[in-house]
Write a protein that holds these residues in place. Sequence first.
Motif, PDB file in Angstrom:
ATOM      1  N   ALA A  35       0.828  -1.210   0.000  1.00 46.60           N
ATOM      2  CA  ALA A  35       0.000   0.000   0.000  1.00 46.60           C
ATOM      3  C   ALA A  35       0.860   1.257   0.000  1.00 46.60           C
ATOM      4  CB  ALA A  35      -0.924  -0.009   1.220  1.00 46.60           C
ATOM      5  N   GLY A  36       1.932   1.256   0.799  1.00 48.39           N
ATOM      6  CA  GLY A  36       2.819   2.417   0.842  1.00 48.39           C
ATOM      7  C   GLY A  36       3.494   2.677  -0.490  1.00 48.39           C
ATOM      8  N   ALA A  37       4.016   1.583  -1.103  1.00 48.35           N
ATOM      9  CA  ALA A  37       4.679   1.731  -2.401  1.00 48.35           C
ATOM     10  C   ALA A  37       3.689   2.200  -3.461  1.00 48.35           C
ATOM     11  CB  ALA A  37       5.313   0.402  -2.820  1.00 48.35           C
ATOM     12  N   GLY A  38       2.472   1.639  -3.424  1.00 45.78           N
ATOM     13  CA  GLY A  38       1.459   2.030  -4.401  1.00 45.78           C
ATOM     14  C   GLY A  38       1.050   3.478  -4.257  1.00 45.78           C
ATOM     15  N   ALA A  39       0.790   3.922  -3.009  1.00 46.41           N
ATOM     16  CA  ALA A  39       0.399   5.314  -2.782  1.00 46.41           C
ATOM     17  C   ALA A  39       1.508   6.268  -3.201  1.00 46.41           C
ATOM     18  CB  ALA A  39       0.047   5.517  -1.307  1.00 46.41           C
ATOM     19  N   ALA A  40       2.760   5.893  -2.894  1.00 47.15           N
ATOM     20  CA  ALA A  40       3.901   6.737  -3.281  1.00 47.15           C
ATOM     21  C   ALA A  40       3.995   6.836  -4.807  1.00 47.15           C
ATOM     22  CB  ALA A  40       5.188   6.162  -2.705  1.00 47.15           C
TER      23      ALA A  40
END
Length: 848
Positions: free
Chosen positions: A420-425
């Motif tokens: 989720a963090g990588a995707g949002a970034a």
Amino acid sequence: MFRTALRNVLAHKARLLMTVLAVMLGVAFVAGTLVFTSTLSDAFQKSSQKGFDRVDVAIQPRAQDDRGGAPGAGPRLDQKLLDAVSRVPGAASATGTVSGFTAVADKAGKLIGNGFSTRGGNYFPGADGKDARYPLRNGTAPKGPHEFALDAHTADKAGYRVGDTVRISVDGPVREQKLTGVFTTDDGTVAAGGSLALFDTHTAQQLFATSGGFSEIDVKAAAGTSQSALKAAVDKVLPKGRAEATTGKQLADDQAKMISQSMDGMKTGLLAFAGIALFVGIFIIANTFTMLVAQRTRELALLRAVGASRRQVTRSVLLEALLVGALAAATGLAAGIGIGAGLRSLMSATGATVPDGPLVISPSTIVASLAVGIVVTVLAAWLPGRRAAKIPPVAAMNSVHATATTRSLVVRNTIGALFAGAGAAGVLVATGMADGKAVMSGGAVLLLIGVFILTPLLSRPLIALAAPVLRAFGISGRLARQNALRNPRRTAATASALMIGLTLITGMTVIAGSVQKGIDKMATDALKADYVVSMASRTPLSPDVATKLAGLKEVTASSPLRNAPSRIGTGATAATEYLTGVNGADFGKLTRLDFRHGSLGTLHGGRAVVDEATAEEKHWTVGSRLPVTYEDGKKGTLTVAGVYRGNEMLNGIILDNATLAPHQQHPTDMQVMVKTKDGATDASKNALVKALGKNPAISIADKKDVSEGIAQMFSLMLNMLYGLLAMAVIVACLGVVNTLAMSVFERSQEIGMLRAIGLDRRGIKRMVRLESLVISLFGGVLGIGLGVFFGWAAGELIAGSLATYELVLPWGRMGLFLGVAALVGVLAALWPARRAARLNMLAAIKAE
């Protein structure tokens, strides 16, 4: 193990029904898409091939070379070339064809046909006085400038007969023509709902501005002459660099390839939605097999205890999935064939006639449909099967429900947070990039996967928010909340199916609404004109229309927009650019351009204004002098007077028509902007309509109509998305039904106990309904939240090309989507709730 798998499938028919339905719907969508597009493609290909039956070699003008010379249209094929070709050895006949847009009005004055497919051509009689391409059903061939013939399909649809006077339009002004003949044709565009009007050759050449020439020459081979031999003979008489010959077979193959490619876009789009439905179905399948495996934990442990290996246990679960997938795929294939036939009938019912032809069910369609259903089911069941095989036999015999370990939860949540963090970034970084589509797409996929993995963790705080509302329903509400949280993984998988569909629907709604707002603002900001007049088909407009409008007493200012090719620069650096001619004196009264440098002033002589993108690409600034070669080959110089910010309505190099028109042999306008004394009123519009002869081929649009016309593509796409994504929502609804039904079965003892201690049937029903409602709303909130985020991010990219883009959150529609999620929950709970309430309490208490 095979017998065990078969027995388990037969023993759990009802519980596997929803899985079968979910897979069946996805497979039916895939099969229906493949059958429909194959049938459509085959029908159009065969129809188009009929049009080449009488063409062995076709001669067409060679495309204009971009490396030098005048930038105008390529040379036409003249009568001299037609005569030369007709004398070629091996040629039985040669036909000169002329074609162009022709609008035909019905008796009510409305346009017949479908836009660009409303065509006109020439009737070219042979030695016998007949045109073999168009056999006359009634009447005689057209002769003279006031006669024409019409295809039988259009004549019958409009109720026209030989002798009627029909209103038509080729480039704007209305013409009244006498219908002298009705003919039959194999033309594919007519079969697909278009119209075809024929004139005598001289009249057609005048109407379609071919100056006594032809747009194509079709040659028929004599008996015993092959197409390749005829082409070789024709090549010898063709003027070098002016024309090229192609065999009829090659033309038919190219047409078939083009039709196939046009179908590919539709096929890809429909298959994408079928893929979404199947992806949503994966959650249902995985949920079903997870619950079935959990209920059979002791049975599987006993198999392990008597000698079955882990691999055999996993294999037995996969065999069950294989049998279920095969049944669902076969049923889905049959349903898909029906869907394909239904879609074709639907197209015919809506007026988009499809050429006759058989329903095409290719072997690849059968194989693909069966493979998709089986592979999706087996893959979705693999993880539950593997998880079941890893449970130690002794532990499984001691407990029916094996809870997840703390370590597995930590690992799951860590992986989900990373995704989720990588995707949002990735999504956030893409919003600041010039071309961040690929990065944003990758980020969106990662974020969606991450949220799915984290859904069990998110379920607790989000469902806890509903606690105050659920308390109002007493014990049923409290039990519903506890049941929804009892197995977070199951709740998450069920809610995720609905989440995906609502994410896509919400995201597209946000984008479409924001784009529409931006286009409305652009039309308001860029246009001072009250109306924009153009051909309904977006084909060129006769200059007579602009002249007639300019002479009206209601009109205070008007300007045609006229495009013409040119070459800017000298030598090897020269490049083809289109010039836009306007009425320099009135242009400033009709538009409001955002100038970055310089100003509009009054366009006259060699003054020109250029849009910002072109100026940056060419390194032009205010004062730059541009050597130009016009359409007629004559040279001149343009001076950049201003650089403006272009938009969807106005861009490119703009100059005065008085400078451009002398270099055009056949001037045509793309549209005419008009400002009236009283503004955009019904009376003003009626005056324009009346002045142009109530012409069905001409569109008179105010600012609102202009913005809606530009945004029409987005609206059409959005409506299609709503219809197609409804499939994913239906599958998600099945998932909720499936989860609740399995949950009721799993909690039979508990429900029996609740009944025994005083909870009545109505309370049991309310408990199951509230549990379903909470799960569905949980998925709806997640989906709408993600959809808004993706819609905002995509809008940041769009804003780079649409300066007036403005984020619009459609609160009403989002409320409707949340209502749909709630409705899914209520409807999905009907059968499970009724089943739970009807359980015999004593039998339920004794159930294992």
